[in-house]
Design an enzyme around this catalytic site. Structure first.
Site, PDB file in Angstrom:
ATOM      1  N   PHE A  21       0.666  -1.389  -0.046  1.00  0.00           N
ATOM      2  CA  PHE A  21       0.027  -0.044   0.059  1.00  0.00           C
ATOM      3  C   PHE A  21       0.953   1.115  -0.159  1.00  0.00           C
ATOM      4  O   PHE A  21       0.362   2.266  -0.345  1.00  0.00           O
ATOM      5  CB  PHE A  21      -0.916  -0.006   1.122  1.00  0.00           C
ATOM      6  CG  PHE A  21      -0.487  -0.352   2.559  1.00  0.00           C
ATOM      7  CD1 PHE A  21       0.377   0.638   3.399  1.00  0.00           C
ATOM      8  CD2 PHE A  21      -0.666  -1.792   2.894  1.00  0.00           C
ATOM      9  CE1 PHE A  21       0.833   0.100   4.412  1.00  0.00           C
ATOM     10  CE2 PHE A  21       0.005  -2.196   4.097  1.00  0.00           C
ATOM     11  CZ  PHE A  21       0.509  -1.296   4.746  1.00  0.00           C
ATOM     12  N   CYS A  57       1.224   3.024  -3.253  1.00  0.00           N
ATOM     13  CA  CYS A  57       0.119   3.590  -4.108  1.00  0.00           C
ATOM     14  C   CYS A  57      -0.643   4.430  -3.364  1.00  0.00           C
ATOM     15  O   CYS A  57      -1.674   5.220  -3.823  1.00  0.00           O
ATOM     16  CB  CYS A  57      -0.678   2.409  -4.597  1.00  0.00           C
ATOM     17  SG  CYS A  57      -1.316   1.424  -3.624  1.00  0.00           S
ATOM     18  N   HIS A  58      -0.321   4.773  -1.886  1.00  0.00           N
ATOM     19  CA  HIS A  58      -0.881   5.567  -1.204  1.00  0.00           C
ATOM     20  C   HIS A  58      -0.325   6.278  -0.404  1.00  0.00           C
ATOM     21  O   HIS A  58       0.158   6.107   0.661  1.00  0.00           O
ATOM     22  CB  HIS A  58      -1.994   4.582  -0.206  1.00  0.00           C
ATOM     23  CG  HIS A  58      -3.065   5.182   0.546  1.00  0.00           C
ATOM     24  ND1 HIS A  58      -2.921   5.747   1.849  1.00  0.00           N
ATOM     25  CD2 HIS A  58      -4.282   6.087  -0.004  1.00  0.00           C
ATOM     26  CE1 HIS A  58      -3.978   6.352   2.486  1.00  0.00           C
ATOM     27  NE2 HIS A  58      -4.724   6.494   1.270  1.00  0.00           N
ATOM     28  N   PHE A  59       0.302   7.267  -0.622  1.00  0.00           N
ATOM     29  CA  PHE A  59       0.123   8.144  -1.893  1.00  0.00           C
ATOM     30  C   PHE A  59       1.609   8.285  -2.626  1.00  0.00           C
ATOM     31  O   PHE A  59       2.564   8.114  -1.638  1.00  0.00           O
ATOM     32  CB  PHE A  59      -0.198   9.716  -1.493  1.00  0.00           C
ATOM     33  CG  PHE A  59      -1.733   9.408  -1.083  1.00  0.00           C
ATOM     34  CD1 PHE A  59      -2.917   9.579  -1.663  1.00  0.00           C
ATOM     35  CD2 PHE A  59      -1.845   9.670   0.471  1.00  0.00           C
ATOM     36  CE1 PHE A  59      -4.091   9.512  -1.244  1.00  0.00           C
ATOM     37  CE2 PHE A  59      -3.231   9.694   1.061  1.00  0.00           C
ATOM     38  CZ  PHE A  59      -4.428   9.771   0.141  1.00  0.00           C
ATOM     39  N   VAL A 108       1.635   6.323   3.164  1.00  0.00           N
ATOM     40  CA  VAL A 108       0.838   6.464   4.485  1.00  0.00           C
ATOM     41  C   VAL A 108       0.015   4.934   4.259  1.00  0.00           C
ATOM     42  O   VAL A 108      -0.593   4.762   3.421  1.00  0.00           O
ATOM     43  CB  VAL A 108       0.299   7.525   4.630  1.00  0.00           C
ATOM     44  CG1 VAL A 108      -0.795   8.042   3.616  1.00  0.00           C
ATOM     45  CG2 VAL A 108      -0.620   7.232   6.354  1.00  0.00           C
TER      46      VAL A 108
END
Length: 173
Positions: free
Chosen positions: A67, A70-72, A77
């Site tokens: 994650f 892709c976040h962010f 985070v």
């Protein structure tokens, strides 16, 4: 009879995700990448804040967790919803572990507060759910309060996490 140990390692959690721990058609954890913890370090039917059971699990934070990419972009985070989902996963695991039959589904929560974020520089996330109530009728329903800590600081608090176990043919409405 369900597997009733008090500690579960990663391979055990994967077995649960494959439906091998609590029997066919019963509570399963999601498989990676949605499995949000590496081990359960404590599970009991007594103890916890309400004296009705506790589950504690850990996630080793690594900068290459899926994650963060892709976040962010350029501001990694862990999505807060993944920490929340981990707590629902733990309530469902508790219901299967304590003999509840049926497939687990998250049904909601009363309140959620975030006071921090899980960053790739963190070392460890600890999740805790304190069981408040388990109802066993046509539906097995678990209600719990939970928290998430990052490197020893509690940064998420969830009240009244609700998870139900549904036998085949029954669905949450």
């Amino acid at each position: 009879m369900p597997d009733r140990r008090s500690v579960y390692e990663y391979e055990d959690l994967l077995a649960c995700g494959r439906g091998e721990l609590f029997g066919p058609g019963n509570a399963q954890l999601p498989l990676p990448p949605m499995l949000m913890f590496d081990r359960i370090v404590e599970i009991t039917e007594t103890g916890g804040e309400f004296g009705k059971g506790v589950v504690r699990a850990e996630l080793d934070v690594k900068p290459d967790l899926w994650f963060f990419a892709c976040h962010f972009k350029n501001d990694p985070v862990m999505p807060g919803c993944l920490g929340l989902d981990a707590m629902w996963q733990m309530v469902g695991f508790f219901l299967g572990w304590s003999g509840g039959e049926g497939r687990g589904r998250a049904l909601g929560l009363g309140d959620l507060k975030f006071s921090g974020q899980v960053l790739p520089t963190a070392r460890k996330v600890v999740y805790n759910v304190d069981i408040k109530r388990v109802m066993r009728s046509k539906l097995v329903l678990g209600i719990a309060d939970g928290w998430l800590s990052m490197d020893g600081e509690i940064i998420y608090r969830a009240k009244d996490l609700k998870v139900g176990l549904f036998k085949q043919g029954a669905t949450p409405s």
